[in-house]
Design an enzyme around this catalytic site. Sequence first.
Site: not given
Ligand code: TEU
Length: 540
Positions: A98, A199, A241, A315-316
């Site tokens: 990542d 990311d 992403e 994971h989000d």
């Molecule tokens: O996520 C991108 C992002 O836009 C997130 O904030 C998303 O909107 C949110 O998680 C939805 O609930 C990436 C990563 O996947 C995330 O884990 C990180 O926190 C974020 O970038 C910052 O690096």
Amino acid sequence: MDNKWWKQAVIYQVYPRSFQDTNGDGIGDIPGIISRLDYLEDLGIDAIWLSPVYCSPQADNGYDISDYRDIDPIFGSLADMDRLIAEAKKHHIRIIMDLVLNHSSDEHFWFREALKGKENPYHDYYIWRDGVEGCPPNDLTSGFGGSLWEWVPELGQYYMHQFSKKQPDLNWENPKLRQELYDMINWWIDRGIEGFRLDVIDHIGKVPDDKVLVNGPHLHELIRELSASTFGKAGLVSVGEAWSATPETALLYSNPDGSELSMVFQFEHICLDQQPDGTKWDLMPLPLLKLKEVMNKWQTRLHEKGWNSLFWDNHDLPRIVSRWGNDSDEYRALSAKMLATLLHGMEGTPYIYQGEELGMTNTPFPSIDDYDDVETLNAYHVLKAKGWSEEKLMQAVHAKSRDNARTPMHWDDSAQAGFTTGTPWLPVNPNYTEINAASQVNDKDSVFSYYKQLIRLRKEIPVIVDGAFCLLLPDDEEVFAYHRKNDEQTLTVLCNFYGNERTIDASALIPEGSRLLLSNYTDAEDANVLRPYEARMYLK
Ligand code: TEU
Ligand code: CA
């Protein structure tokens, strides 16, 4: 069809904190991943997308990197990482790292130097604006709540952060910064890394003065330079992403000429259960017809001109079986398999998030104090200040908190699900005694075995990889059905999305001479009836 390996691959996401602990500190680690490679090989996956393991103060669980060229001691060492790469190879599994390139941690050497003064060579690695305290350059807000700008009194300047204030944005207009990032990526490629997940890649070309955060005017130029200098040059897989992606931009990102990325994660489907003008916390039931329309659009628009990523979870995101399936004892396994069938029959590269292959569910914690995730905690306070009731807030947190996906992996029914001998950093879901890997790997009817079959079918049946998508029954409120077709084969996928029994006109949907490939019910079928959450796949 070209022979890019990732076009027939299935990729498995490991969230290292929650996968397997080996030293009893309650945090998953790299030796833990190595110890589970047999399990992953048995599942049949081709690559692991490993969420960040770099040095990090863990303000955002590793998405805040303080040293891109070393491993955080909580996860192990560089030697462990080298061993993971080598051992995974023996299991025919590639490691995809990542890359968080939009921002670093505020504890990164570059940022600590930048704070020393405007003349410091690293100052321009970040995005600063002169100002006076209390009057930020504009009213833009960060993704995790509050202003996008953080005041630094010593410098009389604000710095920009699109995520938490511990994640200052990197300045991609600075060529030296870009070169440092490229050198770092090549250093990992030399260590044997075979791909990257990028990311928030749609954010790197930001122009904050014009209030542009995603899709900046030079975004694709920057990505082409990045690719040509690193993974593209090396012929590796890359997945960006991009929450802002549309089919139009995805055709640029995943242009088959390979000048940008292999594919992007788009999120249009995953945002359908929120109010149209709201945030993820403004809950709404999933409109199934809209989901069909959106999937159909992505499948057809990218066919032969780009490449899709297929996912329900990461994971989000909350656990899909709780979100769009039915996590009751009666229907959990059936609905998990139905959702898997629906996704894995489509064109693109499927991603499985750890535990999804077991049908793991959401984990609602009783109080906000039980939550760990920075996004959840910030949102709770922001919405509370806006007047949301405690009940409404906790309902939203239970449905959408990122911690739903982050509770430890369920390995067996021993204490702490076999994840740790100590106290896990986030509590284990109490249903681990029912849902765990040990009870599923040798059960041919388990969710795990079903995923295994789906992965195998993708490798055996060309139409699953290259067939054109054709949506059936677009106006049916309960059945999601489609064909995939190439010159030789037709795949038919029929899914009853809900718990009502449904009659269908099988002869109109399933081409004559088709055979049943897979179904989530074991007993004999009546082709004209789809039982609750029934899913079937036919091949002709
Ligand atoms: O996520 C991108 C992002 O836009 C997130 O904030 C998303 O909107 C949110 O998680 C939805 O609930 C990436 C990563 O996947 C995330 O884990 C990180 O926190 C974020 O970038 C910052 O690096
Ligand atoms: Ca550990």
